[in-house]
Write an enzyme that holds these catalytic residues in place. Structure first.
Site, PDB file in Angstrom:
ATOM      1  N   ASP A   1      57.676 -32.635 -65.638  1.00 52.52           N
ATOM      2  CA  ASP A   1      59.083 -32.222 -65.595  1.00 52.52           C
ATOM      3  C   ASP A   1      59.219 -30.738 -65.914  1.00 52.52           C
ATOM      4  O   ASP A   1      58.653 -30.245 -66.891  1.00 52.52           O
ATOM      5  CB  ASP A   1      59.927 -33.063 -66.561  1.00 52.52           C
ATOM      6  CG  ASP A   1      61.373 -33.115 -66.115  1.00 52.52           C
ATOM      7  OD1 ASP A   1      61.645 -33.833 -65.136  1.00 52.52           O
ATOM      8  OD2 ASP A   1      62.213 -32.415 -66.715  1.00 52.52           O
TER       9      ASP A   1
ATOM     10  N   ASP B   1      51.819 -29.925 -66.116  1.00 52.76           N
ATOM     11  CA  ASP B   1      52.888 -30.672 -66.757  1.00 52.76           C
ATOM     12  C   ASP B   1      53.792 -31.139 -65.609  1.00 52.76           C
ATOM     13  O   ASP B   1      53.735 -30.583 -64.506  1.00 52.76           O
ATOM     14  CB  ASP B   1      53.632 -29.717 -67.708  1.00 52.76           C
ATOM     15  CG  ASP B   1      54.948 -30.291 -68.191  1.00 52.76           C
ATOM     16  OD1 ASP B   1      54.962 -31.449 -68.619  1.00 52.76           O
ATOM     17  OD2 ASP B   1      55.960 -29.570 -68.117  1.00 52.76           O
TER      18      ASP B   1
HETATM   19  N1  PLP Z   1      60.089 -37.643 -72.285  1.00 51.77           N
HETATM   20  C1  PLP Z   1      61.207 -37.943 -71.616  1.00 51.77           C
HETATM   21  C2  PLP Z   1      61.955 -39.163 -71.990  1.00 51.77           C
HETATM   22  C3  PLP Z   1      61.666 -37.118 -70.590  1.00 51.77           C
HETATM   23  O1  PLP Z   1      62.787 -37.419 -69.929  1.00 51.77           O
HETATM   24  C4  PLP Z   1      60.910 -35.951 -70.270  1.00 51.77           C
HETATM   25  C5  PLP Z   1      61.348 -35.053 -69.203  1.00 51.77           C
HETATM   26  O2  PLP Z   1      62.266 -35.311 -68.462  1.00 51.77           O
HETATM   27  C6  PLP Z   1      59.757 -35.684 -70.975  1.00 51.77           C
HETATM   28  C7  PLP Z   1      59.369 -36.548 -71.982  1.00 51.77           C
HETATM   29  C8  PLP Z   1      58.924 -34.468 -70.729  1.00 51.77           C
HETATM   30  O3  PLP Z   1      58.060 -34.663 -69.658  1.00 51.77           O
HETATM   31  P1  PLP Z   1      57.017 -33.550 -69.256  1.00 51.77           P
HETATM   32  O4  PLP Z   1      55.950 -33.526 -70.312  1.00 51.77           O
HETATM   33  O5  PLP Z   1      56.510 -34.021 -67.915  1.00 51.77           O
HETATM   34  O6  PLP Z   1      57.772 -32.279 -69.159  1.00 51.77           O
HETATM   35 CA    CA Z   2      57.811 -30.111 -69.020  1.00 48.23          CA
END
Ligand code: PLP
Ligand code: CA
Length: 307
Positions: A29, A27
């Site tokens: 973020d 993943d």
């Molecule tokens: N969608 C948006 C708009 C975000 O800002 C984030 C994380 O910052 C995510 C989804 C989640 O991303 P990930 O699946 O990489 O954690």
């Molecule tokens: Ca995440």
């Protein structure tokens, strides 16, 4: 408790786990970066995994960037050897779904953002012009805003320009039971800097689900579709694949749904206490949110890779 899971990984255990796996799904973020800051050691972990012959994929529910833009972000944050083909975002996979699974014969009405629009365009999926000039004509309202008869799908993603008008239009399109209802991801909210949060796509999807009395088909994690997207392009053995994530209800559930081993890293949204709560719960379905393993940070993999 006799319940399984949540094993804190240390030294030799990390080496044994990596020896047993060929594919590592990250993943983004909360795992390899937080916003615009790389997690310390994460770029090195990704490079070393590749040097050790592992295949690495990135599976993100963030639909705001197209793939090519992600490559730039990876570079900017010090991940210098990541290829576009290794990045699977909810925007890219939503476009792939509409083109290859739904084989949409018509247009998509999008509540979303630039990343979604660009991926749909790259996939050759026609989109109705949102926030068109006609919508901004004086006197235009929910009573008379133009509706495109060619719309055969509504796709909801993260949209900082979400409006009542967009919600009203989308639920008009969804009155037609043949019109597909898709959501890029179910994420309720995301952390921003300074302790703030922003509502996620899931919040907007919930509004439209209520307004339309329908349920969206979710493309992003925890749905299996993103895994199927990767597996359709690469030869993946789930038993030899590891999913590393920071959110139990999306990343870890995704891993469970796809038959992958799962690692919770504590640099993001979910806490060890939440993982224990799922583990100790009586409800069997909660078990799918229990990670097999827990690390403080992906940097915990460094030592095992450096030796
Ligand atoms: N969608 C948006 C708009 C975000 O800002 C984030 C994380 O910052 C995510 C989804 C989640 O991303 P990930 O699946 O990489 O954690
Ligand atoms: Ca995440």
């Amino acid at each position: 408790s006799s319940s399984r899971g949540c094993v804190t990984l240390r030294g030799a255990q990390i080496r044994d786990l990596l020896d047993a796996k060929h594919n590592v799904l990250f993943d983004c973020d909360g795992v390899i970066w937080n916003g615009e800051t790389a997690v310390t050691g994460a770029p090195e972990v990704v490079s070393l995994l590749k040097q050790r012959g592992k295949r690495v994929f990135f599976v993100t529910n963030n639909c705001t960037r197209p793939r090519e833009n992600y490559v730039q972000k990876f570079c900017r944050l010090g991940f210098t050897d990541v290829a576009e083909e290794e990045i699977f975002s909810s925007a890219y996979c939503s476009a792939a779904y509409l083109r290859d699974v739904a084989r949409l014969q018509g247009k998509v009405y999008v509540i979303g953002c630039g990343g979604v629009m660009k991926e749909l365009q790259d996939a050759g999926v026609p989109v109705v012009e949102e926030d068109s000039a006609a919508d901004r004509e004086p006197g235009t309202s929910i009573y008379n805003c133009p509706l495109d008869p060619d719309v055969k799908a509504v796709l909801v993603g993260y949209d900082e320009n979400f409006t009542f008008m967009k919600l009203a239009k989308a639920c008009c399109y969804l009155r037609n039971s043949e019109c597909l209802f898709l959501a890029t991801d179910p994420d309720p909210w995301h952390p921003l800097r300074g302790g703030r949060i922003t509502p996620g796509s899931g919040s907007l999807t919930a509004a439209l689900e209520t307004a339309s009395s329908r349920k969206a088909t979710v493309i992003g994690k925890p749905s299996r579709f993103m895994y199927e997207c990767i597996a359709s392009q690469f030869d993946l053995d789930p038993a030899r694949s590891l999913m590393i994530g920071d959110r139990l209800e999306t990343d870890i559930l995704f891993g469970s749904n796809c038959g992958l081993s799962t690692v919770l890293t504590l640099t993001g949204v979910s806490t060890l206490e939440e993982a224990h709560r799922y583990r100790d719960s009586e409800a069997p379905e909660q078990k799918d949110c229990v990670p097999d393993y827990v690390v403080e940070s992906v940097a915990d993999f460094l030592q095992a890779l450096e030796e």
